[in-house]
Design a protein around this motif. Structure first.
Motif, PDB file in Angstrom:
ATOM      1  N   ARG A   1       3.138 -10.374  18.349  1.00 35.26           N
ATOM      2  CA  ARG A   1       1.984  -9.399  18.936  1.00 35.26           C
ATOM      3  C   ARG A   1       0.730 -10.215  18.553  1.00 35.26           C
ATOM      4  O   ARG A   1       0.497 -10.332  17.566  1.00 35.26           O
ATOM      5  CB  ARG A   1       2.161  -8.132  18.199  1.00 35.26           C
ATOM      6  CG  ARG A   1       1.165  -6.990  18.860  1.00 35.26           C
ATOM      7  CD  ARG A   1       1.395  -5.855  18.652  1.00 35.26           C
ATOM      8  NE  ARG A   1       0.605  -4.817  18.937  1.00 35.26           N
ATOM      9  CZ  ARG A   1       0.505  -3.440  18.867  1.00 35.26           C
ATOM     10  NH1 ARG A   1       1.445  -2.886  18.026  1.00 35.26           N
ATOM     11  NH2 ARG A   1      -0.420  -2.895  19.417  1.00 35.26           N
TER      12      ARG A   1
ATOM     13  N   LYS B   1      10.853  -5.754  20.055  1.00 29.07           N
ATOM     14  CA  LYS B   1      10.956  -5.250  21.314  1.00 29.07           C
ATOM     15  C   LYS B   1      12.003  -4.262  21.149  1.00 29.07           C
ATOM     16  O   LYS B   1      13.400  -4.576  21.014  1.00 29.07           O
ATOM     17  CB  LYS B   1      11.150  -6.269  22.427  1.00 29.07           C
ATOM     18  CG  LYS B   1       9.698  -7.225  22.545  1.00 29.07           C
ATOM     19  CD  LYS B   1       9.979  -8.159  23.500  1.00 29.07           C
ATOM     20  CE  LYS B   1      10.847  -9.353  22.990  1.00 29.07           C
ATOM     21  NZ  LYS B   1      10.763 -10.482  24.122  1.00 29.07           N
TER      22      LYS B   1
ATOM     23  N   HIS C   1       6.695  -8.361  16.035  1.00 28.82           N
ATOM     24  CA  HIS C   1       6.839  -7.315  16.784  1.00 28.82           C
ATOM     25  C   HIS C   1       8.527  -7.315  17.219  1.00 28.82           C
ATOM     26  O   HIS C   1       8.890  -8.263  17.726  1.00 28.82           O
ATOM     27  CB  HIS C   1       5.918  -7.268  18.066  1.00 28.82           C
ATOM     28  CG  HIS C   1       6.154  -6.007  18.763  1.00 28.82           C
ATOM     29  ND1 HIS C   1       5.633  -4.914  18.350  1.00 28.82           N
ATOM     30  CD2 HIS C   1       6.567  -6.062  20.052  1.00 28.82           C
ATOM     31  CE1 HIS C   1       5.935  -4.065  19.401  1.00 28.82           C
ATOM     32  NE2 HIS C   1       6.521  -4.635  20.516  1.00 28.82           N
TER      33      HIS C   1
END
Length: 139
Positions: free
Chosen positions: A60, A49, A47
């Motif tokens: 994640r 950010k 994931h």
């Protein structure tokens, strides 16, 4: 590196894979672009950010109860790749044809290697892009 798993108490990590790019790829070891992990309770997928500047990649955690399906999908080349392939092949074939016709007409022109190279690259890019896979996790 943000690809570290912080497992819950009692959770067992079954698989933890991190893609390490080759040294000649020009990517630092700190900039992994793909990693995943599977535990007995959850799936961990990469994931990004959007608010982090330095180390924007992390895992994640998706509980197995929320995962509907996991598939490995082969993505077709997009219209941009197809347009690039067709244009490279067309320009190369057109320039090769114009040079060969001028030589056959007796004007005595030299053959440029680029005109033979362009159609070959256009056709080769089709095989290079083929086989790209995408991991799809629906939850």
């Amino acid at each position: 590196m943000a690809f570290t798993i912080q497992a819950e108490p009692g959770e067992t990590i079954l698989i933890h894979e991190v893609y390490v790019p080759p040294e000649n790829a020009g990517i630092d070891d700190d900039q992994h672009r793909f990693a995943f992990a599977v535990s007995d309770r959850a799936l961990y997928v990469p994931h990004r950010k959007w608010y982090a500047w330095g180390d924007a990649w992390s895992f994640r955690r998706i509980p197995l109860s929320r995962v509907k399906s996991v598939t490995l999908h082969t993505s077709p080349p997009g219209w941009g790749w197809r347009l690039l392939n067709v244009s490279l092949a067309a320009v190369g074939l057109l320039s090769t044809w114009s040079m060969i016709t001028s030589i056959l007409a007796g004007f005595g022109q030299e053959i440029d290697v680029n005109s033979i190279f362009l159609p070959a690259v256009g056709l080769l890019l089709l095989f290079v892009y083929r086989g790209r896979s995408v991991l799809l996790v629906s939850f």
